[in-house]
Design a protein around this motif. Structure first.
Motif, PDB file in Angstrom:
ATOM      1  N   SER A  75       0.834  -1.211   0.000  1.00  0.00           N
ATOM      2  CA  SER A  75       0.000   0.000   0.000  1.00  0.00           C
ATOM      3  C   SER A  75       0.865   1.255   0.000  1.00  0.00           C
ATOM      4  O   SER A  75       0.468   2.298  -0.526  1.00  0.00           O
ATOM      5  N   ALA A  76       2.067   1.145   0.583  1.00  0.00           N
ATOM      6  CA  ALA A  76       3.011   2.262   0.543  1.00  0.00           C
ATOM      7  C   ALA A  76       3.848   2.238  -0.732  1.00  0.00           C
ATOM      8  O   ALA A  76       4.082   3.271  -1.367  1.00  0.00           O
TER       9      ALA A  76
ATOM     10  N   GLN B  94       2.439   3.618  -4.138  1.00  0.00           N
ATOM     11  CA  GLN B  94       2.275   5.052  -4.352  1.00  0.00           C
ATOM     12  C   GLN B  94       3.059   5.506  -5.583  1.00  0.00           C
ATOM     13  O   GLN B  94       2.833   6.598  -6.104  1.00  0.00           O
TER      14      GLN B  94
ATOM     15  N   SER C 139      10.178   1.861   5.132  1.00  0.00           N
ATOM     16  CA  SER C 139      10.025   2.990   6.058  1.00  0.00           C
ATOM     17  C   SER C 139      11.172   3.985   5.901  1.00  0.00           C
ATOM     18  O   SER C 139      10.962   5.207   5.868  1.00  0.00           O
TER      19      SER C 139
ATOM     20  N   TYR D   3      10.823   6.279   2.785  1.00  0.00           N
ATOM     21  CA  TYR D   3       9.898   7.400   2.972  1.00  0.00           C
ATOM     22  C   TYR D   3      10.454   8.427   3.964  1.00  0.00           C
ATOM     23  O   TYR D   3      10.180   9.628   3.839  1.00  0.00           O
TER      24      TYR D   3
ATOM     25  N   HIS E 230      13.723   1.589  -1.526  1.00  0.00           N
ATOM     26  CA  HIS E 230      12.528   0.756  -1.668  1.00  0.00           C
ATOM     27  C   HIS E 230      12.819  -0.521  -2.461  1.00  0.00           C
ATOM     28  O   HIS E 230      12.244  -1.578  -2.188  1.00  0.00           O
TER      29      HIS E 230
ATOM     30  N   ALA F 140      -3.867   1.596  -1.258  1.00  0.00           N
ATOM     31  CA  ALA F 140      -2.939   2.588  -1.829  1.00  0.00           C
ATOM     32  C   ALA F 140      -3.709   3.727  -2.486  1.00  0.00           C
ATOM     33  O   ALA F 140      -3.350   4.903  -2.353  1.00  0.00           O
TER      34      ALA F 140
ATOM     35  N   LEU G  85      -5.110   5.889   0.315  1.00  0.00           N
ATOM     36  CA  LEU G  85      -4.076   6.686   0.976  1.00  0.00           C
ATOM     37  C   LEU G  85      -3.571   7.805   0.074  1.00  0.00           C
ATOM     38  O   LEU G  85      -3.233   8.899   0.555  1.00  0.00           O
ATOM     39  N   SER G  86      -3.512   7.559  -1.227  1.00  0.00           N
ATOM     40  CA  SER G  86      -3.029   8.594  -2.142  1.00  0.00           C
ATOM     41  C   SER G  86      -3.975   9.790  -2.199  1.00  0.00           C
ATOM     42  O   SER G  86      -3.569  10.899  -2.563  1.00  0.00           O
TER      43      SER G  86
ATOM     44  N   PHE H 277       3.518   6.948   5.876  1.00  0.00           N
ATOM     45  CA  PHE H 277       4.093   5.689   5.409  1.00  0.00           C
ATOM     46  C   PHE H 277       5.313   5.282   6.229  1.00  0.00           C
ATOM     47  O   PHE H 277       5.576   4.092   6.412  1.00  0.00           O
TER      48      PHE H 277
ATOM     49  N   ALA I 224       4.958   1.563   8.023  1.00  0.00           N
ATOM     50  CA  ALA I 224       5.887   0.492   7.668  1.00  0.00           C
ATOM     51  C   ALA I 224       6.789   0.118   8.836  1.00  0.00           C
ATOM     52  O   ALA I 224       7.110  -1.058   9.038  1.00  0.00           O
TER      53      ALA I 224
END
Length: 514
Positions: free
Chosen positions: A310-311, A314, A384, A387, A415, A457, A460-461, A488, A492
């Protein structure tokens, strides 16, 4: 038998090749999708984010259908063939939508139809091609994590080239040019189909040379499964009363989610499936105690994977907005297309995947390789940190002020390391822990967690800061980009910590599988 030979079977590189072509089609279309909706069909950000979240969520939901049909009726080969055919049709419909963008209503319906074919095509392709990789090896083969990492590199070769080529042709600033990007994606999907039809019989074989995926797993009365057990039982047929109870449960949850999410039909369907389907599989009376415990490990880690994707996803939504609006894309007088940023992750995968594949083999040879749950927790921690890096980069930056491209490149690099610890390892883990009669279906359940993640996602966006709009999460105002990215970071980091704490217990439930 546990194999330690480093050389991989030729079938791995065949699956590698068709995955390059299929992912090119998917990521080529995805690189242009949000930009096409905003700049050609004139949709706003919230609506485009909703459609994107629904599309990517359903893309990862339909593998349940494809996995079930493959296991129960068609077999993996036939399911994969029809998956590619449906995706070719979907890509062509996206081309015709962009060809007629001046006529918004028909263009939208052509787009929705194309998305539908892509969703179902992906559902028949994705779980089966992932399962092919595991069945190329003997049970217990320690090369499997390395094999899935190589397979993942193939996926990302397509993902790397697609945004560059499709973006170059379609993301020109002229809405009329989107059609050329979609057309290239369709052409490469046709190449994937031809390659699969011509070469599948030669390369899709097990270590003994027997063809794999021809027959549905449920039709086999006795065979060895991927966990090393023999004399596999058939799945138990449910009584009429039991089927009615499951339907009532599913219907009740669907109505509940429709109420909670304000008549979001697709969201309610995805979240209902996320709960009901895993429960349905785990309740099968043919499962042994060890099989059931191993499946529980898949489910628990799949839950934590939701927070990762979900993060991570993005990239196709809020990070695309950020690249377009607040990233300095000027390089020596040339402006990089926004869509090209979606190649960053893929090129880092290509560079780093061989290193990670060798790392797992080297650590395994010394009996120091981390367990699958620990690798997943490391992946969440790296997410984590990525971000956190970009949150630092945008702290105090006013809306409209553009920051260095290095902040976004740094996020994608970190990432990618997290992704390589989590995604290919997760595919390998599902293959190793699944009873063979549920192999494709449980791969579909794994992808179901990604369906939930992609839907989340999109939601959240929608928190991405926009001028003139006040946005909140759990009563906390998301006032700027720093606040947005810190959501995020925290999400995470907390998921990573909990999974680390659970890793030893999960390892016991895996019963010797790493």
């Amino acid at each position: 038998m546990t194999t330690t030979t480093v050389k991989h079977p030729k079938g791995l590189y065949f699956v590698f090749s068709i995955s390059i072509a299929e992912r090119f089609g998917y990521y080529g279309m995805r690189a242009l999708f949000v930009l096409y909706m905003i700049n050609a069909l004139m949709m706003d950000k919230e609506l485009s984010a909703l459609i994107y979240g629904n599309y990517t969520g359903l893309v990862y939901l339909t593998p349940l259908i494809g996995g079930y049909v493959a296991d129960k009726y068609w077999g993996m080969r036939r399911s994969t063939f029809w998956g590619i055919v449906l995706m070719v049709i979907g890509q062509l419909l996206m081309f015709f939508s962009a060809l007629n963008f001046q006529y918004p209503e028909p263009a939208r319906w052509l787009m929705y139809s194309g998305l539908g074919f892509l969703i179902f095509g992906n559902g028949f392709f994705k779980p089966n091609v992932s399962t092919f990789v595991g069945q190329l090896y003997e049970p217990g083969d320690r090369r499997l994590d390395s094999a899935y990492t190589i397979f993942y590199m193939g996926v990302n070769l397509g993902a790397f080239a697609a945004p560059l080529i499709c973006g170059f042709l379609g993301d020109t600033g002229n809405p009329a040019d989107f059609k050329w990007g979609f057309l290239v994606a369709a052409f490469v999907s046709v190449v994937c189909l031809i390659l699969y039809v011509l070469r599948k019989d030669k390369y899709l074989v097990d270590p003994a040379g027997n063809p794999i995926g021809v027959e549905a797993a449920a039709k086999k009365s006795s065979t060895a499964d991927t966990t090393g057990e023999t004399d596999v039982k058939p799945t138990v047929k449910y009584t009429f009363k039991e089927i009615v109870l499951w339907l009532v449960l599913a219907g009740g949850l669907f109505v509940l989610f429709m109420y909670l999410f304000k008549d979001d039909l697709i969201g309610a369907f995805i979240f209902t499936a996320t709960l009901v389907v895993p429960a349905f599989v785990i309740s099968d009376k043919s499962l042994t105690k060890i099989e059931r415990q191993r499946i529980w490990v898949i489910y628990i880690i799949a839950f934590f994977v939701i927070f990762f994707w979900s993060a991570f996803e993005q990239a196709g939504i809020s990070l695309t907005y950020f690249a377009a609006e607040q990233t300095n894309r000027d390089i020596m007088g040339w402006t990089m297309p926004t869509s090209w940023f979606q190649s960053f992750n893929a090129v880092f995968v290509i560079l780093l995947a061989p290193l990670f594949a060798q790392l797992w083999l080297a650590l395994g040879a010394k009996n120091r390789e981390p367990s699958s749950p620990v690798k997943q927790a490391i992946g969440l921690l790296l997410l984590s940190l990525g971000y956190l890096l970009i949150a630092i980069g945008v702290q105090g930056v006013e809306p409209g002020v553009k920051v260095s491209i290095l902040w976004l490149a740094g996020l994608y690099f970190i990432h990618t390391m997290g992704e390589l610890c989590l995604s290919p390892i997760g595919l390998s883990m599902v293959n190793k822990l699944s009873p063979i009669r549920f192999a494709s279906l449980l791969m579909g359940v794994w992808y179901l967690s990604m369906a939930t993640a992609n839907k989340l996602a999109g939601a959240l966006s929608s928190l991405y800061p926009e001028e003139g709009k006040v946005k909140h999460l759990f009563g906390i105002e998301i006032a700027n980009l720093f606040d947005f990215f810190m959501v995020f970071v925290v999400m995470a980091a907390v998921a990573s910590l909990i999974l680390f704490l659970l890793s030893k217990k999960l390892q016991k439930l895996m019963h010797g599988v790493r």
